[in-house]
Design an enzyme around this catalytic site. Structure first.
Site, PDB file in Angstrom:
ATOM      1  N   LYS A 197       0.870  -1.177   0.000  1.00  0.00           N
ATOM      2  CA  LYS A 197       0.000   0.000   0.000  1.00  0.00           C
ATOM      3  C   LYS A 197       0.906   1.226   0.000  1.00  0.00           C
ATOM      4  CE  LYS A 197      -2.706   3.220   2.496  1.00  0.00           C
ATOM      5  NZ  LYS A 197      -1.966   4.308   1.806  1.00  0.00           N
ATOM      6  N   GLU A 241       8.590   0.992  11.718  1.00  0.00           N
ATOM      7  CA  GLU A 241       9.642   2.015  11.708  1.00  0.00           C
ATOM      8  C   GLU A 241       8.914   3.342  11.719  1.00  0.00           C
ATOM      9  OE1 GLU A 241      11.620   4.959  11.024  1.00  0.00           O
ATOM     10  OE2 GLU A 241      11.644   4.333   8.926  1.00  0.00           O
ATOM     11  N   CYS A 250      12.285  10.815   8.856  1.00  0.00           N
ATOM     12  CA  CYS A 250      12.202  10.345  10.234  1.00  0.00           C
ATOM     13  C   CYS A 250      13.557  10.381  10.945  1.00  0.00           C
ATOM     14  CB  CYS A 250      11.609   8.940  10.287  1.00  0.00           C
ATOM     15  SG  CYS A 250      12.480   7.748   9.270  1.00  0.00           S
ATOM     16  N   GLU A 274       7.913  15.798  16.866  1.00  0.00           N
ATOM     17  CA  GLU A 274       8.476  15.631  15.537  1.00  0.00           C
ATOM     18  C   GLU A 274       7.828  16.635  14.582  1.00  0.00           C
ATOM     19  OE1 GLU A 274       9.683  11.942  12.641  1.00  0.00           O
ATOM     20  OE2 GLU A 274       7.657  11.930  13.464  1.00  0.00           O
TER      21      GLU A 274
END
Length: 498
Positions: A192, A268, A303, A398
């Site tokens: 996906k 992750e 990330c 973040e």
């Protein structure tokens, strides 16, 4: 492979592109069962590139059926390792023939600078596919020390049908990180892609079929997280899911596993990554270049981005002067212009999220020493914010944009404490001229990857993943990535004495 050096060259390639717009299931392109579609737009211009299939659980079911049938038939899972290797190497060759077209398609779809796509994303995608192809016939099973009365073989077998759910920030590269080891292991795969960035994944599937990957072994199901990601997570005939994306979404996949068949989950997720710069760092110009690359590469939509600069008080002013001198090299603008190093945010929604952190910085009275503004469209200037304390949202959350937050420290112990004062633990960098300090601090920082006097994520040979809320269940890249796509089986053979 077409060579491009100027904006005009890239625009000419873009004009010739054919955008795939249907899901790829059981070896062929197909519309969504519902007939629905989603707009795919160029973030830099808002132009609609195409309309892709808006799949849902019905399409996921079809993909799983095809993947399971292919797996059980053994067309790929039981193919000789050398034959799987040859097919994946052919896929890498086909990708190499289209480096420029893939790079331009990636840039159009994601707002990434085409220069980065050409220099990093597409070449690394090809390298990862080749690396895992070459590993196929070089990994050995084992025997256990049982004594003369038995023989015990410890063998790896493909786990079965795998779901791979991808992020939008590195569409091609994250695709390779997942399908490289999954296909090498012999699994059937359902991918996906992020609904914002599906085009290159569809093209790769088409080339994989051309390379000889059998029907049903690699499927691309396009659509939203709610309509496709959730059904993948809940499907009782998917054996494991590998997910890269936000920590909040990663949590959902753990719930999906618990609510369905206890499929294996590998996550992750996010990061709030520090660069620790000590006053004995030897080359501040090099440190500045690495810190800027860590903070602003891929517009900070990464990330493992260096979002926190922890710098020892005595060297702070000199380092910030070097950073200010080099910041001009980070030109922002049209992602299709090879001269630009910064493109757009991925969507208006994400642009607003990043922009809100700039407002928060001003509200908190922090000192914005570079940038701090948005530009036309959905561009965010590369920004450096000084005086950020551990209480600030900019220190803790973040941002996922081109914002570097500066915090000072006095001692090594304080630096380590600041680095570890986060829910995340994905990556970190240490800059020092002392080998003993480099080793000591690298061991003390709780992160999956720690680089010394540089910024990076290692290479295809090194595992990538995180501590704490940055990761769960396994690692991408390297031979360790195969662990998540295989099951260990013990075969115990009695050897009776005559």
């Amino acid at each position: 492979m077409k060579q491009v050096q100027t904006l005009s060259d890239v625009v000419n390639v873009a004009r010739e592109l054919r955008f795939p717009d249907q899901a790829f299931i059981s070896g062929r392109f197909t519309a969504a069962v519902s007939g629905k579609t989603l707009e795919t737009t160029n973030p830099a211009t808002g132009e609609i590139l195409t309309h892709i299939a808006a799949c849902d659980s019905a399409d996921v079911n079809l993909a799983v059926q095809g993947a399971r049938s292919a797996f059980e038939a053994g067309s790929w899972s039981q193919l000789h390792p050398g034959e799987r290797k040859a097919v994946l190497l052919k896929l890498a060759d086909l990708l190499e023939n289209e480096v420029t077209q893939l790079a331009v398609m990636e840039s159009l779809d994601s707002g990434k600078p085409v220069s980065e796509c050409l220099a990093v994303d597409v070449p690394e995608t090809i390298h990862v596919i080749r690396w895992h192809a070459e590993a196929i016939d070089k990994l050995y099973d084992q025997t256990a020390p049982t004594g003369n009365g038995a023989m015990a073989m410890i063998v790896r077998e493909p786990i079965g049908v795998v779901g791979c759910v991808l992020p939008w920030n590195f569409p091609l590269l994250m695709l390779a990180w997942k399908i490289g080891p999954a296909l090498a292991a012999g699994c059937s795969v359902i991918v996906k892609p992020a609904e914002q960035t599906s085009l290159t994944a569809l093209r790769v599937a088409e080339l994989a079929h051309e390379a000889g990957i059998p029907a049903g072994v690699l499927n691309i199901v396009t659509g939203t997280g709610k309509e496709v990601g959730e059904p993948i997570g809940l499907h009782p005939d998917i054996d494991m899911v590998s997910f890269t994306g936000s920590t909040a979404t990663g949590r959902r996949f753990l719930h999906y596993s618990a609510e369905s068949n206890l499929k294996k989950i590998v996550l992750e997720c996010g990061g709030k990554n520090p660069a620790l710069v000590f006053d004995d760092a030897e080359d501040l110009a090099s440190v500045a270049a690495n810190v800027l690359n860590g903070a602003f590469w891929n517009m900070g939509e990464n990330c493992s981005a260096t979002s926190r600069l922890l710098v020892q008080e005595g060297v702070k002013d000199k380092l910030l002067a070097q950073i200010a001198e080099q910041l001009g090299e980070w030109r922002m603008g049209n992602p299709l212009d090879p001269e630009n190093r910064l493109g757009t945010m991925i969507t208006t929604e994400h642009f607003c999220k990043v922009s809100d952190y700039l407002k928060t910085a001003r509200k908190e009275g922090l000192r914005i020493i570079q940038g701090g503004f948005t530009d036309r469209g959905i561009y965010v200037q590369p920004t450096i914010v000084d005086g950020v304390t551990p209480k600030s949202a900019l220190f803790r959350e973040e941002i996922f944009g081109p914002v570097l937050c500066v915090t000072t420290f006095k001692t090594e112990a304080e630096a380590i404490a600041l680095a570890n004062d986060t829910d995340y633990g994905l990556a970190a960098s240490v800059y020092t001229g002392k080998l003993s300090r480099a080793i000591r601090v690298s061991r003390a920082v709780r992160a999956g990857t720690v680089t010394v006097n540089c910024f990076g994520e290692g290479d295809a040979t090194t595992p990538f993943g995180g501590y704490k809320q940055s990761g769960f269940g396994g690692r991408d890249k390297s031979v360790y990535a195969l662990d998540q796509y295989t099951e260990l089986k013990t075969i115990w053979i009695d050897v009776p004495a005559e």
